[in-house]
Design an enzyme around this catalytic site. Sequence first.
Site, PDB file in Angstrom:
ATOM      1  N   HIS A   1      -1.897   0.522  -9.492  1.00 23.84           N
ATOM      2  CA  HIS A   1      -2.461  -0.419  -8.506  1.00 23.84           C
ATOM      3  C   HIS A   1      -3.082  -1.599  -9.267  1.00 23.84           C
ATOM      4  O   HIS A   1      -4.264  -1.919  -9.091  1.00 23.84           O
ATOM      5  CB  HIS A   1      -3.493   0.272  -7.608  1.00 23.84           C
ATOM      6  CG  HIS A   1      -3.769  -0.497  -6.352  1.00 23.84           C
ATOM      7  ND1 HIS A   1      -4.130   0.097  -5.166  1.00 23.84           N
ATOM      8  CD2 HIS A   1      -3.727  -1.828  -6.082  1.00 23.84           C
ATOM      9  CE1 HIS A   1      -4.312  -0.822  -4.233  1.00 23.84           C
ATOM     10  NE2 HIS A   1      -4.070  -2.009  -4.769  1.00 23.84           N
TER      11      HIS A   1
ATOM     12  N   ARG B   1       0.855  -1.176   0.000  1.00 21.81           N
ATOM     13  CA  ARG B   1       0.000   0.000   0.000  1.00 21.81           C
ATOM     14  C   ARG B   1       0.898   1.234   0.000  1.00 21.81           C
ATOM     15  O   ARG B   1       1.974   1.225   0.608  1.00 21.81           O
ATOM     16  CB  ARG B   1      -0.889   0.041   1.255  1.00 21.81           C
ATOM     17  CG  ARG B   1      -2.057  -0.917   1.237  1.00 21.81           C
ATOM     18  CD  ARG B   1      -3.114  -0.539   0.206  1.00 21.81           C
ATOM     19  NE  ARG B   1      -4.243  -1.445   0.206  1.00 21.81           N
ATOM     20  CZ  ARG B   1      -4.360  -2.533  -0.559  1.00 21.81           C
ATOM     21  NH1 ARG B   1      -3.398  -2.855  -1.401  1.00 21.81           N
ATOM     22  NH2 ARG B   1      -5.437  -3.289  -0.489  1.00 21.81           N
TER      23      ARG B   1
ATOM     24  N   GLU C   1      -4.163   7.516  -3.646  1.00 20.32           N
ATOM     25  CA  GLU C   1      -4.667   7.125  -4.968  1.00 20.32           C
ATOM     26  C   GLU C   1      -6.033   7.750  -5.212  1.00 20.32           C
ATOM     27  O   GLU C   1      -6.825   7.850  -4.273  1.00 20.32           O
ATOM     28  CB  GLU C   1      -4.774   5.590  -5.034  1.00 20.32           C
ATOM     29  CG  GLU C   1      -3.411   4.942  -5.067  1.00 20.32           C
ATOM     30  CD  GLU C   1      -3.467   3.427  -4.963  1.00 20.32           C
ATOM     31  OE1 GLU C   1      -4.537   2.843  -5.180  1.00 20.32           O
ATOM     32  OE2 GLU C   1      -2.432   2.836  -4.657  1.00 20.32           O
TER      33      GLU C   1
HETATM   34  O1  LIG Z   1      -4.655  -4.260  -3.642  1.00 19.50           O
HETATM   35  C1  LIG Z   1      -5.045  -5.368  -3.792  1.00 19.50           C
HETATM   36  C2  LIG Z   1      -5.325  -6.276  -2.711  1.00 19.50           C
HETATM   37  O2  LIG Z   1      -5.241  -5.887  -1.541  1.00 19.50           O
HETATM   38  O3  LIG Z   1      -5.685  -7.425  -3.008  1.00 19.50           O
END
Ligand SMILES: O=CC(=O)O
Length: 354
Positions: free
Chosen positions: A318, A271, A300
């Site tokens: 992402h 993240r 984001e």
């Molecule tokens: O960002 C994607 C996830 O957490 O699966």
Amino acid sequence: MAMAEKHNHIDNKEIQPLLVFGPPLIFPTFEARNFHKYRFLKAFSSQLPLHQFLTEQNVDPSSIQAILCSPSQQVSTDVIQLLPSLCVIVTSSAGTDHIDLVECSHHGIQVVSVPGDQAKDVADMAVGLLIDVLWKISAADRHVRKWGPSMHRNLSFGSKVLLILLIYMHVLFMLCFVFQLKGKRVGIVGLGKIGKEVAKRLEPFGCRIMYHSRNQKPFISYPFYSKVVELAGNSDVLVLCCPLNEQSRHLINREVMLALGKDGAIVNVGRGALIDEKELVRCLMEDEIRGAGLDVFENEPNVPNELFPLDNVVLSPHAASLTSDGFTEVCELAAEALELFFSSKLPSIRLLDG
Ligand SMILES: O=CC(=O)O
């Protein structure tokens, strides 16, 4: 309302309202396959606050028992408090940091994560980003596109020779600053499912794996560092694969980046907020670290403008868990979780919280 009471009044044959946040990328497929089961309340497509959106849709907030979501929209305290009958939140992601888990546990709301086998896809992307950062593949691609045939169509012979010479000097200059993957010391931050898949992929490249996590893992022989700054000091590359929570927010701060050093690179498939992004931008601009491959960002979809002109950064939207191969599985798992819930069998599946 107690959990049992919440479940008891469900009539399984009814078309249930399903509040959709995010939306998960699987949503169009999910909707097409399940249109007869749910009334989809697409909160993501409205600018209105949730209570106004529900009023506009003529939906009583207390009729909503389930949410389907993804990390691109927050399921906040306000949302949870507005929905007194909410029992289950199904997220297509492995991460659950977009959901207020504390509030969920206060209300006995179950959070079900259905990422499927995405760990392998995310690990592939981590390795791809790492190779790109070291080899500057994306930067080279941008460079080659500028060559275009039109560039030297009307030039004299002498100018063409000069231009070709310049291009090759530039390529030579770029190649002086690309690096092998072989032999790199890779510090994995978070040796869960994704971290292990990353390690498995990098070992055959001749990388030396080490890791940091909350606790040392039994039966894992990679060197363990209880302090991330020490891991950074002993690594050429940090790969971030851990979940975001209060302990891991800004885990990668300036001190860690300076410990990684001028030859060090960072790959983030966890993240954005695992890294202090302002400091990351500063370190990249001042060449305090060699480069970064980023699939995630702190706010984001906003990406710091300063990153756009930099050739030592690879940016990805992402997208690490979004292979089309994985979609069907996640779609089926989400459908199954909701069906289990609406047939009152949900407690038999794995719960993250509550
Ligand atoms: O960002 C994607 C996830 O957490 O699966």
